[in-house]
Motif scaffolding. Structure first.
Motif, mmCIF file in Angstrom:
data_model
loop_
_atom_site.group_PDB
_atom_site.id
_atom_site.type_symbol
_atom_site.label_atom_id
_atom_site.label_comp_id
_atom_site.label_asym_id
_atom_site.label_seq_id
_atom_site.Cartn_x
_atom_site.Cartn_y
_atom_site.Cartn_z
ATOM 1 N N LEU A 88 -19.540 11.685 -57.953
ATOM 2 C CA LEU A 88 -19.412 11.051 -56.734
ATOM 3 C C LEU A 88 -20.349 11.186 -55.674
ATOM 4 O O LEU A 88 -21.074 10.257 -54.970
ATOM 5 N N GLU A 89 -20.482 12.346 -55.232
ATOM 6 C CA GLU A 89 -21.379 12.887 -54.542
ATOM 7 C C GLU A 89 -22.804 12.479 -54.903
ATOM 8 O O GLU A 89 -23.776 12.084 -53.842
ATOM 9 N N ARG A 90 -23.291 12.822 -56.119
ATOM 10 C CA ARG A 90 -24.621 12.036 -56.654
ATOM 11 C C ARG A 90 -24.810 10.699 -56.344
ATOM 12 O O ARG A 90 -25.819 9.933 -56.066
ATOM 13 N N LEU A 91 -23.570 10.087 -56.335
ATOM 14 C CA LEU A 91 -23.683 8.284 -56.436
ATOM 15 C C LEU A 91 -24.002 8.050 -54.867
ATOM 16 O O LEU A 91 -24.567 7.314 -54.424
ATOM 17 N N VAL A 92 -23.134 8.814 -53.954
ATOM 18 C CA VAL A 92 -23.327 8.744 -52.559
ATOM 19 C C VAL A 92 -24.844 9.064 -52.312
ATOM 20 O O VAL A 92 -25.537 8.137 -51.382
ATOM 21 N N GLN A 93 -25.304 9.864 -53.007
ATOM 22 C CA GLN A 93 -26.614 10.117 -52.551
ATOM 23 C C GLN A 93 -27.705 9.032 -53.014
ATOM 24 O O GLN A 93 -28.814 8.652 -52.492
ATOM 25 N N THR A 107 -30.354 15.552 -51.059
ATOM 26 C CA THR A 107 -30.689 13.921 -50.946
ATOM 27 C C THR A 107 -32.164 13.643 -50.610
ATOM 28 O O THR A 107 -32.651 12.986 -51.509
ATOM 29 N N GLY A 108 -32.510 14.176 -49.863
ATOM 30 C CA GLY A 108 -33.862 14.359 -49.462
ATOM 31 C C GLY A 108 -34.771 14.591 -50.345
ATOM 32 O O GLY A 108 -35.711 14.167 -50.942
ATOM 33 N N ILE A 109 -34.408 15.768 -51.153
ATOM 34 C CA ILE A 109 -35.006 16.275 -51.999
ATOM 35 C C ILE A 109 -35.337 15.302 -53.433
ATOM 36 O O ILE A 109 -36.226 15.371 -54.018
ATOM 37 N N ARG A 110 -34.132 14.779 -53.684
ATOM 38 C CA ARG A 110 -34.073 13.869 -54.972
ATOM 39 C C ARG A 110 -35.007 12.519 -54.294
ATOM 40 O O ARG A 110 -35.645 12.069 -55.373
ATOM 41 N N TYR A 111 -34.977 12.276 -53.202
ATOM 42 C CA TYR A 111 -35.899 11.208 -52.772
ATOM 43 C C TYR A 111 -37.241 11.423 -53.170
ATOM 44 O O TYR A 111 -38.001 10.606 -53.603
ATOM 45 N N CYS A 112 -37.682 12.605 -52.794
ATOM 46 C CA CYS A 112 -38.971 13.077 -52.780
ATOM 47 C C CYS A 112 -39.338 13.185 -54.301
ATOM 48 O O CYS A 112 -40.580 12.780 -54.823
ATOM 49 N N SER A 118 -33.223 19.011 -57.856
ATOM 50 C CA SER A 118 -32.928 17.618 -57.822
ATOM 51 C C SER A 118 -31.629 17.413 -58.886
ATOM 52 O O SER A 118 -31.117 16.221 -58.980
ATOM 53 N N GLY A 119 -31.548 18.300 -59.678
ATOM 54 C CA GLY A 119 -30.504 18.236 -60.796
ATOM 55 C C GLY A 119 -29.256 18.270 -60.395
ATOM 56 O O GLY A 119 -28.604 18.541 -59.417
ATOM 57 N N ALA A 159 -43.269 21.547 -56.428
ATOM 58 C CA ALA A 159 -42.676 20.594 -57.585
ATOM 59 C C ALA A 159 -41.851 20.934 -58.343
ATOM 60 O O ALA A 159 -40.830 20.170 -58.639
ATOM 61 N N GLU A 160 -42.086 22.331 -58.957
ATOM 62 C CA GLU A 160 -41.022 22.947 -60.009
ATOM 63 C C GLU A 160 -39.859 23.127 -59.234
ATOM 64 O O GLU A 160 -38.705 22.887 -59.840
ATOM 65 N N ALA A 161 -39.738 23.625 -58.019
ATOM 66 C CA ALA A 161 -38.611 23.971 -57.223
ATOM 67 C C ALA A 161 -37.667 22.508 -56.952
ATOM 68 O O ALA A 161 -36.861 22.174 -57.263
#
Lengths: 237, 122
Positions: B95-100, A69-74, A157-158, A150-152
């Protein structure tokens, strides 16, 4: 360069403030805490620091998905470097500069902060076993102290990465599959101040982890080689 | 009509009627509805004419004909279980990606609100 420290936290009310304070003293990173559906006062403790970004998960997703989640945010904000850091006080902020310097020097996509002195004999056997099985040349595969470029960040994030359950071998195998490089640096760590390991909290959890990770390593062996070849061809072309 | 034929026919008709009713009431997704309708027709045919499995068993060289529909049913159930697992994995990831995503958006809203409050005060 925009860089952030991502701290996944689950019921870490006793240690989280100390960890954030020590990181803020460095004054070099944005701090992002991901509260993994804590049932104690972790959230309230984090809110005492106005400069810290708090991401609250409504349900407990586990350490890796909180970290993701943190990585996706970044990723969404275009950060170029993310450092994952444990909330239990094991990691030392002073080691971050060492890790970053090592990344700049080696030009690797990922640097793992390793401390092989810690852990029981059983954990050391498990580390060696998975190192052999996966072919990953990292000793401390369960270390949560890592620097991603950045690549990692892009790879992790995928959607594919959301399928993973743990941060260790699966993440490293995925990065390897995408042709990314990694290295490790020995760093000092403190013993856990509070709480228990989220991976090895019971014998059943250890057995599940061993079986799960073994299957992951075996199932990805062929894929790994194919993808590396594909990546090499792509780069050569 | 033999007694056993009557028995299999009743079971097949009940299954067919139930599946058809569920499709009619939109209780199952259209894709699944098609699969269940097809399966219920197959069960209906086999239930009305159980001797069909005897012919098929003879063709396949199976010594005990009644096992053929059982084997067939087991295969379908296993396949269904596998497909369900695939579906549930995909749903779980979503669902987990939505929660994130919710937590990320929540943070953005909070940040915007704080910025608006600061602006208002100044």
């Amino acid at each position: 360069m925009r860089q952030a420290v991502v701290i996944p936290a689950f019921n870490e009310e006793k240690t989280i403030s100390k960890v954030i304070s020590s990181l803020q003293r460095l004054n070099a990173f944005d701090i992002i805490v991901v509260d993994d559906g804590s049932t104690d006062k972790t959230r309230e403790e984090v809110k005492k620091f106005p400069k810290v970004t708090l991401l609250s998960l409504t349900v407990n997703l586990g350490a890796w998905k909180a970290m993701q989640t943190g990585i996706r945010y970044c990723h969404s904000l275009g950060y170029k470097r993310v450092i994952t850091f444990d909330a239990d006080g094991q990691h030392l902020p002073a080691t971050l500069t060492m890790l970053i310097e090592h990344q700049t020097k080696t030009n690797c996509d990922v640097v793992v902060g390793s401390c092989t002195q810690r852990g029981s004999l059983a954990r050391h056997i498990a580390w060696r076993f998975f190192r052999l099985l996966s072919g990953i040349k990292i000793f401390d595969i369960t270390s949560g102290l890592r620097v991603y470029n950045a690549e990692a960040i892009d790879v992790l994030s995928g959607k594919e990465a959301t399928l993973l359950e743990y941060q260790d071998v699966g993440v490293l195998l995925m990065l390897k599959n995408h042709g990314l490089t990694f290295t490790e640096l020995k760093v000092p760590m403190k013993p856990r101040e509070d709480g228990i390991s989220r991976i090895f909290h019971s014998w059943w959890a250890v057995a599940y982890y061993m079986a799960h990770t073994s299957l992951l390593c075996i199932s990805k062996i062929k894929k790994q080689h194919n993808l590396i070849l594909m990546n090499k061809q792509k780069y050569n072309a | 009509m033999h007694n056993y034929q009557l028995f299999t026919a009743v079971i097949a008709i009940i299954f067919f009627a139930t599946a058809f009713l569920l499709v009619r009431r939109d209780t199952i997704l259209p894709g699944s509805a098609l699969r269940w309708t097809f399966l219920s027709i197959l069960i209906l045919i086999l239930g009305l004419f159980p001797q069909l499995s005897d012919y098929a068993a003879k063709l396949l060289g199976i010594g005990y004909p009644p096992i053929l529909p059982v084997l067939f049913a087991c295969m379908i159930l296993l396949l269904k279980a596998l497909l369900s697992d695939i579906r549930s994995t995909k749903d779980r990831v979503k669902l987990e990606r939505l929660v994130q995503k919710v937590s990320i958006l929540e943070q953005a809203i909070e940040k915007n609100q704080q910025a608006a409050e600061v602006k208002e005060k100044s």
